[in-house]
Design an enzyme around this catalytic site. Structure first.
Site, short mmCIF file in Angstrom:
data_model
loop_
_atom_site.label_atom_id
_atom_site.label_comp_id
_atom_site.label_asym_id
_atom_site.label_seq_id
_atom_site.Cartn_x
_atom_site.Cartn_y
_atom_site.Cartn_z
N LYS A 86 6.93 -1.33 -3.32
CA LYS A 86 5.68 -2.00 -3.71
C LYS A 86 5.85 -3.24 -4.61
O LYS A 86 4.87 -3.74 -5.13
CB LYS A 86 4.77 -1.00 -4.41
CG LYS A 86 5.38 -0.42 -5.68
CD LYS A 86 4.38 0.34 -6.52
CE LYS A 86 5.01 0.84 -7.79
NZ LYS A 86 4.10 1.50 -8.70
N SER A 126 -3.93 -0.98 0.61
CA SER A 126 -4.13 -1.76 -0.60
C SER A 126 -5.21 -2.82 -0.37
O SER A 126 -5.37 -3.32 0.75
CB SER A 126 -2.82 -2.46 -0.96
OG SER A 126 -3.04 -3.48 -1.89
N TYR A 151 5.19 -7.67 1.23
CA TYR A 151 4.68 -6.34 0.85
C TYR A 151 3.28 -6.15 1.43
O TYR A 151 2.99 -5.15 2.10
CB TYR A 151 4.65 -6.17 -0.67
CG TYR A 151 3.76 -5.03 -1.10
CD1 TYR A 151 4.15 -3.71 -0.89
CD2 TYR A 151 2.48 -5.26 -1.66
CE1 TYR A 151 3.31 -2.65 -1.23
CE2 TYR A 151 1.65 -4.20 -2.00
CZ TYR A 151 2.06 -2.90 -1.78
OH TYR A 151 1.23 -1.87 -2.10
N LYS A 155 1.47 -3.58 4.63
CA LYS A 155 0.28 -2.70 4.58
C LYS A 155 -0.66 -3.01 5.74
O LYS A 155 -1.21 -2.12 6.38
CB LYS A 155 -0.46 -2.88 3.24
CG LYS A 155 0.32 -2.36 2.05
CD LYS A 155 0.45 -0.85 2.08
CE LYS A 155 1.41 -0.32 1.06
NZ LYS A 155 1.79 1.08 1.24
N ASN A 200 6.25 -5.55 -13.18
CA ASN A 200 5.53 -6.67 -12.57
C ASN A 200 4.06 -6.60 -12.89
O ASN A 200 3.38 -7.62 -12.97
CB ASN A 200 5.66 -6.62 -11.04
CG ASN A 200 7.09 -6.72 -10.59
OD1 ASN A 200 7.75 -7.72 -10.86
ND2 ASN A 200 7.60 -5.69 -9.93
N GLY A 296 0.81 -16.88 -5.52
CA GLY A 296 0.24 -15.83 -4.66
C GLY A 296 -0.91 -15.07 -5.30
O GLY A 296 -1.57 -14.28 -4.62
N ASP A 297 -1.16 -15.26 -6.62
CA ASP A 297 -2.26 -14.54 -7.27
C ASP A 297 -3.61 -15.10 -6.85
O ASP A 297 -3.76 -16.31 -6.64
CB ASP A 297 -2.16 -14.66 -8.80
CG ASP A 297 -1.34 -13.54 -9.41
OD1 ASP A 297 -0.88 -12.67 -8.66
OD2 ASP A 297 -1.17 -13.55 -10.64
P1 NAD Z 1 5.94 4.53 -6.48
O1 NAD Z 1 7.08 3.60 -6.24
O2 NAD Z 1 5.79 5.11 -7.84
O3 NAD Z 1 5.97 5.73 -5.42
C1 NAD Z 1 6.47 5.58 -4.12
C2 NAD Z 1 7.47 6.71 -3.89
O4 NAD Z 1 8.00 6.62 -2.58
C3 NAD Z 1 8.67 6.66 -4.86
O5 NAD Z 1 8.82 7.94 -5.45
C4 NAD Z 1 9.85 6.30 -3.97
O6 NAD Z 1 11.06 6.90 -4.44
C5 NAD Z 1 9.41 6.84 -2.62
N1 NAD Z 1 9.98 6.16 -1.46
C6 NAD Z 1 10.04 4.82 -1.22
N2 NAD Z 1 10.60 4.58 -0.02
C7 NAD Z 1 10.86 5.79 0.52
C8 NAD Z 1 11.44 6.22 1.74
N3 NAD Z 1 11.85 5.33 2.66
N4 NAD Z 1 11.58 7.55 1.97
C9 NAD Z 1 11.19 8.45 1.05
N5 NAD Z 1 10.64 8.11 -0.13
C10 NAD Z 1 10.49 6.80 -0.38
O7 NAD Z 1 4.62 3.75 -6.06
P2 NAD Z 1 3.08 4.14 -6.27
O8 NAD Z 1 2.49 3.19 -7.22
O9 NAD Z 1 2.96 5.59 -6.49
O10 NAD Z 1 2.51 3.77 -4.84
C11 NAD Z 1 2.34 4.74 -3.81
C12 NAD Z 1 1.86 4.02 -2.56
O11 NAD Z 1 0.63 3.35 -2.85
C13 NAD Z 1 2.82 2.96 -2.02
O12 NAD Z 1 2.80 3.00 -0.62
C14 NAD Z 1 2.21 1.67 -2.53
O13 NAD Z 1 2.53 0.58 -1.73
C15 NAD Z 1 0.73 2.00 -2.47
N6 NAD Z 1 -0.08 1.18 -3.38
C16 NAD Z 1 0.24 1.15 -4.71
C17 NAD Z 1 -0.50 0.35 -5.57
C18 NAD Z 1 -0.13 0.25 -7.03
O14 NAD Z 1 -0.53 -0.71 -7.68
N7 NAD Z 1 0.57 1.21 -7.62
C19 NAD Z 1 -1.58 -0.39 -5.08
C20 NAD Z 1 -1.91 -0.32 -3.72
C21 NAD Z 1 -1.14 0.48 -2.88
N1 UDP Z 2 -0.85 -10.56 -15.03
C1 UDP Z 2 -0.48 -11.33 -16.11
N2 UDP Z 2 0.75 -11.12 -16.68
C2 UDP Z 2 1.63 -10.18 -16.20
C3 UDP Z 2 1.24 -9.40 -15.09
C4 UDP Z 2 -0.01 -9.62 -14.52
O1 UDP Z 2 -1.24 -12.18 -16.58
O2 UDP Z 2 2.76 -10.05 -16.74
C5 UDP Z 2 -2.18 -10.76 -14.41
C6 UDP Z 2 -2.14 -11.19 -12.96
O3 UDP Z 2 -2.07 -12.60 -12.87
C7 UDP Z 2 -3.47 -10.62 -12.44
C8 UDP Z 2 -3.66 -9.35 -13.27
O4 UDP Z 2 -2.85 -9.50 -14.44
O5 UDP Z 2 -4.54 -11.50 -12.75
C9 UDP Z 2 -3.22 -8.07 -12.53
O6 UDP Z 2 -1.88 -8.26 -12.08
P1 UDP Z 2 -1.06 -7.07 -11.42
O7 UDP Z 2 0.28 -7.62 -11.05
O8 UDP Z 2 -1.09 -5.88 -12.32
O9 UDP Z 2 -1.91 -6.68 -10.13
P2 UDP Z 2 -2.23 -7.56 -8.80
O10 UDP Z 2 -1.96 -8.98 -9.08
O11 UDP Z 2 -1.35 -6.99 -7.77
O12 UDP Z 2 -3.68 -7.31 -8.53
#
Ligand code: NAD
Ligand code: UDP
Length: 340
Positions: A86, A126, A151, A155, A200, A296-297
């Site tokens: 992610k 997402s 990324y 999705k 990040n 990209g933001d």
């Molecule tokens: P995370 O990295 O904490 O959890 C993902 C888990 O998947 C990890 O434990 C990792 O070890 C495991 N993993 C990765 N690739 C794998 C593979 N090929 N086989 C088996 N295990 C694998 O991330 P998260 O924040 O819990 O996110 C979970 C899901 O939600 C992800 O698909 C992510 O893209 C999606 N998502 C997250 C966010 C966010 O901001 N956290 C936002 C939107 C969508």
């Molecule tokens: N952001 C920031 N400083 C950082 C990380 C994020 O100012 O070190 C800002 C980013 O520009 C956005 C908001 O915080 O406006 C959320 O960012 P994040 O990366 O958490 O989520 P996403 O951009 O994926 O929505």
């Protein structure tokens, strides 16, 4: 024979919180995770919180033979699919890694599911699939856009694969959940977000500044067309998100087709508002400086969550203070994450 829910990526941030919700609701859980971005300690903590043990299998979802063995051994009735990578920046530098993990990994899973006659799936999508919409808040009927990085594209591609699957075979029943910005931690302080290296995302970064591990936050741009010039997002507590998965899982049980739900609060907060709320909850002052915009933001992004409210009877219940208090409890009691 008892039935289980398979959770891919269940050792990770959102997967571990959702595992807690499922175990508390009485489900049996099997987790597959390759621990590429998580720690086995999260599984121990899940046990501490719930008093129940998920079955844990260390492995990769691209290992089709392993998936076949899991579906043969257990009586899986549905899959919650979190496994994936992610990190937006890393996806730009190494797109193959992202397409392989997120797209090939999902295909491998869908193939194994179909082979085992398991057709219920909840997918972690997402809000990034909407690209940069002209209007807020974002409803599910908005057209998907072009995500600005590999990324986000993974999705969108997986959502498109899912749409084709349900067209081709009416037995599939799939929820694609479009998360807004997950934050916070379990109120026990035992599980939370544990990013490797320099975070990040905004809130993990702020937390590391608060414990003195990072010197200051860079606020990426204060010249957006928003009230204070900084970016606005819809931050949602991970415990609310976990409950949304449980509701989605139950909702798809007795129907077929593809269902898309936004999981957000419907409220947007700016970066400066997030800093102020964190300072209030933690009593720590957060050093920051204004930096250039991050490539990209987008300026703003928040959900219209009414479809999930009507169809799932799900609404986010926790507010900004809960998000900040729980983040700080997790970070201050586990300064090195699961390695503390
Ligand atoms: P995370 O990295 O904490 O959890 C993902 C888990 O998947 C990890 O434990 C990792 O070890 C495991 N993993 C990765 N690739 C794998 C593979 N090929 N086989 C088996 N295990 C694998 O991330 P998260 O924040 O819990 O996110 C979970 C899901 O939600 C992800 O698909 C992510 O893209 C999606 N998502 C997250 C966010 C966010 O901001 N956290 C936002 C939107 C969508
Ligand atoms: N952001 C920031 N400083 C950082 C990380 C994020 O100012 O070190 C800002 C980013 O520009 C956005 C908001 O915080 O406006 C959320 O960012 P994040 O990366 O958490 O989520 P996403 O951009 O994926 O929505």
């Amino acid at each position: 024979m008892s039935k289980q829910i398979l959770i891919t990526g269940g050792a990770g941030y959102i997967g571990s919180h959702t595992t807690v919700s499922l175990l508390e609701a009485g489900h049996e859980v099997v987790i597959i995770d390759n621990l590429s971005n998580s720690s086995i300690e999260s599984i121990n903590r899940i046990q501490l919180i719930t008093g129940k043990s998920p079955i844990f299998i260390e492995g990769d979802i691209r290992d089709t033979d392993l998936l076949d063995r899991i579906f043969t051994k257990f009586n899986i009735e549905a899959v919650l699919h979190f496994a994936g990578l992610k990190a937006v920046g890393e996806s730009v530098e190494d797109p193959i890694k992202y397409y392989s993990n997120n797209v090939c990994g999902s295909l491998s899973l869908f193939q194994a599911m179909a082979k085992a006659d398991v057709f219920r799936l909840v997918f972690s999508s997402s809000a990034t699939v909407y690209g940069e919409p002209d209007n807020m808040p974002i409803s599910e009927d908005f057209l998907t856009g072009t995500p600005t990085n590999p990324y986000g594209k993974t999705k969108l591609v997986v959502e498109q694969i899912i749409a084709d699957l349900v067209q081709a075979d009416r037995r599939w029943s799939i929820a694609s959940l479009r998360y807004f910005n997950p934050v916070g931690a379990h109120p026990s302080g035992l599980i939370g977000e544990d990013p490797q290296g320099i975070p990040n995302n905004l809130l993990p970064y702020i937390s590391r500044v608060a414990i003195g591990e990072l010197a200051e936050l860079s606020v990426f741009g204060n010249d957006y067309a928003t009230p204070d010039g900084t970016g606005i997002r819809d931050y949602i507590h991970v415990v609310d998100l976990a409950k949304g998965h449980l509701k989605s899982l139950h909702a798809i049980f007795h129907k077929t087709g593809m269902y898309i739900w936004n999981l957000g609060t419907g409220k947007g907060y700016s970066v400066l508002e997030m800093i102020a709320a964190f300072e209030k909850a933690s009593g720590k002052s957060i050093a920051y400086r204004i930096a250039p915009r991050r490539a990209g933001d987008i300026a703003e992004c928040w959900a219209n969550p009414s479809k999930a409210a009507e169809e799932l009877l799900w609404e986010a219940e926790l507010g900004l203070d809960d998000m900040m208090i729980d983040t700080w409890r997790w970070q201050s009691s586990n300064p090195q994450g699961y390695d503390s």
